[in-house]
Enzyme design. Structure first.
Site, PDB file in Angstrom:
ATOM      1  N   CYS A 110       0.792  -1.236   0.000  1.00  0.00           N
ATOM      2  CA  CYS A 110       0.000   0.000   0.000  1.00  0.00           C
ATOM      3  C   CYS A 110       0.826   1.289   0.000  1.00  0.00           C
ATOM      4  O   CYS A 110       0.626   2.134  -0.877  1.00  0.00           O
ATOM      5  CB  CYS A 110      -0.986   0.032   1.154  1.00  0.00           C
ATOM      6  SG  CYS A 110      -1.290  -1.532   1.965  1.00  0.00           S
ATOM      7  N   ARG A 135       6.297 -11.224   5.946  1.00  0.00           N
ATOM      8  CA  ARG A 135       5.799 -10.922   7.287  1.00  0.00           C
ATOM      9  C   ARG A 135       6.316 -11.989   8.227  1.00  0.00           C
ATOM     10  O   ARG A 135       6.236 -13.182   7.917  1.00  0.00           O
ATOM     11  CB  ARG A 135       4.258 -10.936   7.324  1.00  0.00           C
ATOM     12  CG  ARG A 135       3.652  -9.797   6.554  1.00  0.00           C
ATOM     13  CD  ARG A 135       2.145  -9.799   6.641  1.00  0.00           C
ATOM     14  NE  ARG A 135       1.611  -8.947   5.579  1.00  0.00           N
ATOM     15  CZ  ARG A 135       0.321  -8.877   5.262  1.00  0.00           C
ATOM     16  NH1 ARG A 135      -0.570  -9.590   5.930  1.00  0.00           N
ATOM     17  NH2 ARG A 135      -0.076  -8.085   4.285  1.00  0.00           N
ATOM     18  N   GLN A 182       0.441 -11.303  -3.079  1.00  0.00           N
ATOM     19  CA  GLN A 182      -1.015 -11.219  -3.134  1.00  0.00           C
ATOM     20  C   GLN A 182      -1.450 -10.741  -4.507  1.00  0.00           C
ATOM     21  O   GLN A 182      -0.670 -10.120  -5.219  1.00  0.00           O
ATOM     22  CB  GLN A 182      -1.530 -10.204  -2.107  1.00  0.00           C
ATOM     23  CG  GLN A 182      -1.362 -10.621  -0.679  1.00  0.00           C
ATOM     24  CD  GLN A 182      -1.934  -9.576   0.265  1.00  0.00           C
ATOM     25  OE1 GLN A 182      -1.808  -8.382   0.033  1.00  0.00           O
ATOM     26  NE2 GLN A 182      -2.560 -10.019   1.325  1.00  0.00           N
ATOM     27  N   ASP A 187      -2.814  -8.190  -5.129  1.00  0.00           N
ATOM     28  CA  ASP A 187      -3.077  -6.963  -4.392  1.00  0.00           C
ATOM     29  C   ASP A 187      -3.395  -5.824  -5.360  1.00  0.00           C
ATOM     30  O   ASP A 187      -2.839  -5.771  -6.451  1.00  0.00           O
ATOM     31  CB  ASP A 187      -1.799  -6.629  -3.614  1.00  0.00           C
ATOM     32  CG  ASP A 187      -2.025  -5.605  -2.534  1.00  0.00           C
ATOM     33  OD1 ASP A 187      -3.198  -5.327  -2.223  1.00  0.00           O
ATOM     34  OD2 ASP A 187      -1.027  -5.091  -2.003  1.00  0.00           O
ATOM     35  N   HIS A 190      -4.702  -1.407  -5.311  1.00  0.00           N
ATOM     36  CA  HIS A 190      -5.196  -0.213  -4.615  1.00  0.00           C
ATOM     37  C   HIS A 190      -5.864   0.697  -5.621  1.00  0.00           C
ATOM     38  O   HIS A 190      -5.306   0.962  -6.681  1.00  0.00           O
ATOM     39  CB  HIS A 190      -4.043   0.493  -3.904  1.00  0.00           C
ATOM     40  CG  HIS A 190      -3.467  -0.340  -2.817  1.00  0.00           C
ATOM     41  ND1 HIS A 190      -2.341  -1.104  -2.991  1.00  0.00           N
ATOM     42  CD2 HIS A 190      -3.912  -0.593  -1.568  1.00  0.00           C
ATOM     43  CE1 HIS A 190      -2.103  -1.778  -1.884  1.00  0.00           C
ATOM     44  NE2 HIS A 190      -3.039  -1.494  -0.995  1.00  0.00           N
ATOM     45  N   LYS A 233     -14.893  -2.124   5.967  1.00  0.00           N
ATOM     46  CA  LYS A 233     -14.436  -3.135   5.009  1.00  0.00           C
ATOM     47  C   LYS A 233     -15.474  -4.224   4.794  1.00  0.00           C
ATOM     48  O   LYS A 233     -16.361  -4.435   5.617  1.00  0.00           O
ATOM     49  CB  LYS A 233     -13.126  -3.759   5.484  1.00  0.00           C
ATOM     50  CG  LYS A 233     -13.247  -4.434   6.838  1.00  0.00           C
ATOM     51  CD  LYS A 233     -11.976  -5.194   7.182  1.00  0.00           C
ATOM     52  CE  LYS A 233     -12.154  -5.942   8.498  1.00  0.00           C
ATOM     53  NZ  LYS A 233     -11.106  -6.926   8.741  1.00  0.00           N
ATOM     54  N   HIS A 293      -8.192  -0.666  -0.605  1.00  0.00           N
ATOM     55  CA  HIS A 293      -7.299  -1.821  -0.665  1.00  0.00           C
ATOM     56  C   HIS A 293      -8.165  -3.008  -1.022  1.00  0.00           C
ATOM     57  O   HIS A 293      -9.239  -3.168  -0.457  1.00  0.00           O
ATOM     58  CB  HIS A 293      -6.673  -2.163   0.685  1.00  0.00           C
ATOM     59  CG  HIS A 293      -6.035  -1.030   1.401  1.00  0.00           C
ATOM     60  ND1 HIS A 293      -4.694  -0.928   1.561  1.00  0.00           N
ATOM     61  CD2 HIS A 293      -6.573   0.049   2.023  1.00  0.00           C
ATOM     62  CE1 HIS A 293      -4.409   0.152   2.259  1.00  0.00           C
ATOM     63  NE2 HIS A 293      -5.539   0.768   2.554  1.00  0.00           N
TER      64      HIS A 293
HETATM   65 ZN   LIG Z   1      -3.238  -2.271   0.871  1.00  0.00          ZN
END
Ligand SMILES: [Zn+2]
Ligand SMILES: [Zn+2]
Length: 639
Positions: free
Chosen positions: A332, A361, A379, A381, A383, A463, A509
């Site tokens: 992000c 992580r 991911q 992922d 944004h 969310k 996100h």
């Molecule tokens: Zn994010």
């Protein structure tokens, strides 16, 4: 005698004498054998509890979620009673219910053996047959401490010493007693179908500095049939364990040299990359742009994003040229730099940045497990930077995308949770209200059923989470869509509105597969390793009957691969039946048998995974069949 009014479950009041136990009201109930406890004004209690004031009553049946919990906890008591009657001197500690069962931790030196588990089960059965009445007794806390000390139960006494209430409740069954809040089933005879499923060591209070206890796991169901079904699912889960299949199908491995970080082998990497290619094909259609961002950032970035304060424990750090750097656990913050690399106007929005960047992580060694919890992953992922008034259309589009993806993988049951503003939140209450409304409205517009989790949103925005049920009826949380008012603030992102003013964009996100590693683990178990044809690392394996058929088989494999499909050759000097079996074990969708006739007629004889044999066909016909089948399973966008 004083009278009280009791409102019954179906509505309607009855008047009874005060001080009567709840079970006097049971006789009029048709399903009274299934009723094991009750709720009085919403509080779960034993059926033996007395009623002393006007109240509303609900029944708890054995097959309801709450009833099942009470049954399982009562089974834990029964197990503890059996253990103490068989092994005097063993101390009891705690015995809570868990998903699908219960455990009880005992203090004794040696672990329980499988033979001992069998004898504990047998003793439990005897005690259940005796149908011992389970009774509740309230006594002063100090008296309870004395009682358990006298019984040699130091752990119970220690638990009691931390209870603030002056009065505690004990539960008796036969000559056995335990400290417990309850409620419980009325008698041991209600425990009908149970199984002790395993043992493990566990530290007292979960602290490794404390002494080791012996934990016994078990489960309990209202009927033998339900128990049997559950045990079959457990067996099937063992067969489908992705760690086992990953080894057998040569997809990935782990090594202590990089704990909890998977090594994907060629076939596993193929599946992994096909999952990414599938998401990329959606990105084209849904208007995403892919970005690639750094792996390691000066900690200034993590200070500004808040990760340094709130996520530090899960991050990896390094020092270079006297600067401290952090390895990214999320993409992000770096996407805000792409956004801010030039001046943005309302005409640029929405901007949808996708990133398959590798993330790290730190997870404690104790909690990592196969692909489903790893330290290194990527991911799907993305944004989305948009104007507040664009939230609606973006969410609607995301919902379409999420549902399309889950349809592709044949996850048919999806649970949706909307989490709203927590106590501590960032941004104005007005923006939150609008965002929550927008999320709820989008879900309703698409007739998506959802639950609201009040106050469970992240501090930076509300969310939506999506959970799917797999083929074994287990639930996995996958997609998440999170609105974020905080990060655009922290990174001072702006755009110029139509009227020429400066405004803050909203950041969304979102991930649909989530971690690709974890998704692959879930998918392996969901499919039992039998991937849909479009995702199978090897779609066809040529099986020459003898070595003299190898040259033609080699040509067949070459042609299939040249046409963009995936085939391999099993040219070993082995019996055909053996090779067919091996192709089955490897879960290869098509085995192509090639013998004299196939060579003479320039055909192949395909056998589907599972055993169905198709007629001999020319290679082009087979390839059309594979193409058609792959396309059928695979969404249009990726075809
Ligand atoms: Zn994010
Ligand atoms: Zn209990």
């Amino acid at each position: 005698m004083e009278k009280i009014q009791v409102t019954l479950p179906g509505g309607g009041d009855v008047e009874i004498d005060s001080g009567q136990p709840i079970d006097v009201l049971l006789s009029s109930q048709q399903n009274r054998d299934d009723i094991i406890a009750a709720k009085v004004d919403g509080l779960a209690v034993d059926l033996s509890r007395t009623l002393n004031k006007d109240c509303a009553l609900q029944w708890i049946t054995i097959d309801s979620p709450e009833g099942l919990d009470i049954l399982r906890h009562s089974t834990a008591h029964l197990m503890a009673q059996a253990v103490q009657s068989l092994f005097p001197g063993t101390q009891v500690t705690i015995g809570p219910t868990i998903e699908d069962g219960f455990y009880y931790d005992f203090k004794r030196a040696a672990p329980f053996t499988p033979e001992e588990l069998a004898s504990i089960e047998a003793r439990m059965r005897e005690l259940a047959e005796q149908d011992l009445k389970i009774t509740r007794e309230e006594i002063p806390r100090n008296a309870a401490i004395e009682l358990f000390r006298r019984l040699g139960e130091g752990y119970k006494a220690a638990i009691l010493e931390e209870i603030p209430e002056p009065t505690v409740s004990l539960y008796h069954q036969g000559d056995w007693v335990d400290l417990c809040r309850g409620p419980h089933v009325p008698s041991t005879g209600h425990v009908r179908a149970f199984k002790l499923t395993g043992v493990a060591g566990a530290y007292w209070r979960g602290d490794e500095n404390n002494e080791m206890l012996q934990r016994i796991y078990g489960t309990s169901f209202p009927s033998q049939e339900a128990l049997k079904q559950h045990l079959q699912l457990l067996e099937e889960a063992k067969r489908r364990d992705h760690r086992k299949l990953g080894r057998e199908l040569d997809l990935f491995s782990f090594h202590p040299i990089a704990p909890a970080s998977p090594f994907f082998h060629p076939k596993g990497a193929l599946v992994y990359n096909l999952l990414i290619a599938y998401m990329r094909s959606l990105y084209e259609r849904f208007g995403y742009q892919e970005v690639i961002t750094p792996q390691i950032f000066d900690v200034d970035l993590w200070r500004r994003s808040g990760h340094y304060d709130h996520f530090r424990e899960s991050m990896y750090f390094t020092r270079v040229e006297d600067r401290e750097f952090g390895v990214k656990p999320m993409n992000c913050p770096s996407h805000t730099y792409v956004y801010a690399s030039r001046k943005r106007s309302y005409r640029d929005l929405p901007l949808r940045y996708a990133d398959f960047g590798r993330l790290h992580r730190y997870e404690k060694s104790g909690v990592t497990s196969g692909l489903t919890r790893v330290r290194s992953f990527a991911q799907d992922d993305a944004h989305i930077f948009c104007a507040p008034e664009q939230i609606d259309t973006e969410i609607a589009m995301l919902l379409n995308m999420v549902h399309e993806v889950y349809r592709t993988f044949q996850f048919r049951e999806i649970r949706v949770d909307l989490s709203t503003r927590p106590e501590h939140f960032m941004g104005s209450a007005e923006i939150w209200r609008r965002a929550e409304d927008a999320l709820g409205r989008c879900l309703q517009n698409q007739a998506v059923e959802y639950r609201i989790n009040p106050g469970e949103g992240a501090f930076y925005g509300p969310k939506i989470d999506f959970s799917v049920r797999d083929a074994l009826r287990r639930e996995w949380q996958l997609a998440t869509i999170q609105l974020d008012f905080s990060m655009p603030e922290r990174f001072e992102l702006t755009y110029v509105t139509q009227s020429g003013a400066e405004a803050r964009p909203v950041m969304i996100h979102r991930a649909i597969l989530g971690s690709i590693e974890r998704f692959m683990g879930i998918l392996i178990e969901h499919t039992g390793g039998v991937f849909p044809l479009w995702l199978a690392p090897v779609q066809a394996r040529a099986l020459p009957v003898t070595e003299r058929h190898n040259p033609y088989a080699q040509t067949v494999v070459g042609q299939i691969n040249a046409a963009g499909m995936r085939a391999e050759l099993d040219g070993r000097n082995e019996k055909l039946s053996y090779k067919i079996r091996e192709a089955q074990v490897a879960k290869i969708p098509y085995a192509l048998v090639i013998g004299d006739r196939e060579v003479r007629e320039q055909t192949v004889s395909p056998r589907r995974f599972g055993g169905e044999t198709l007629k001999a066909m020319v290679l082009s016909e087979f390839m059309d069949l594979v193409r058609a089948e792959a396309k059928k399973d695979m969404p249009l966008s990726a075809a």
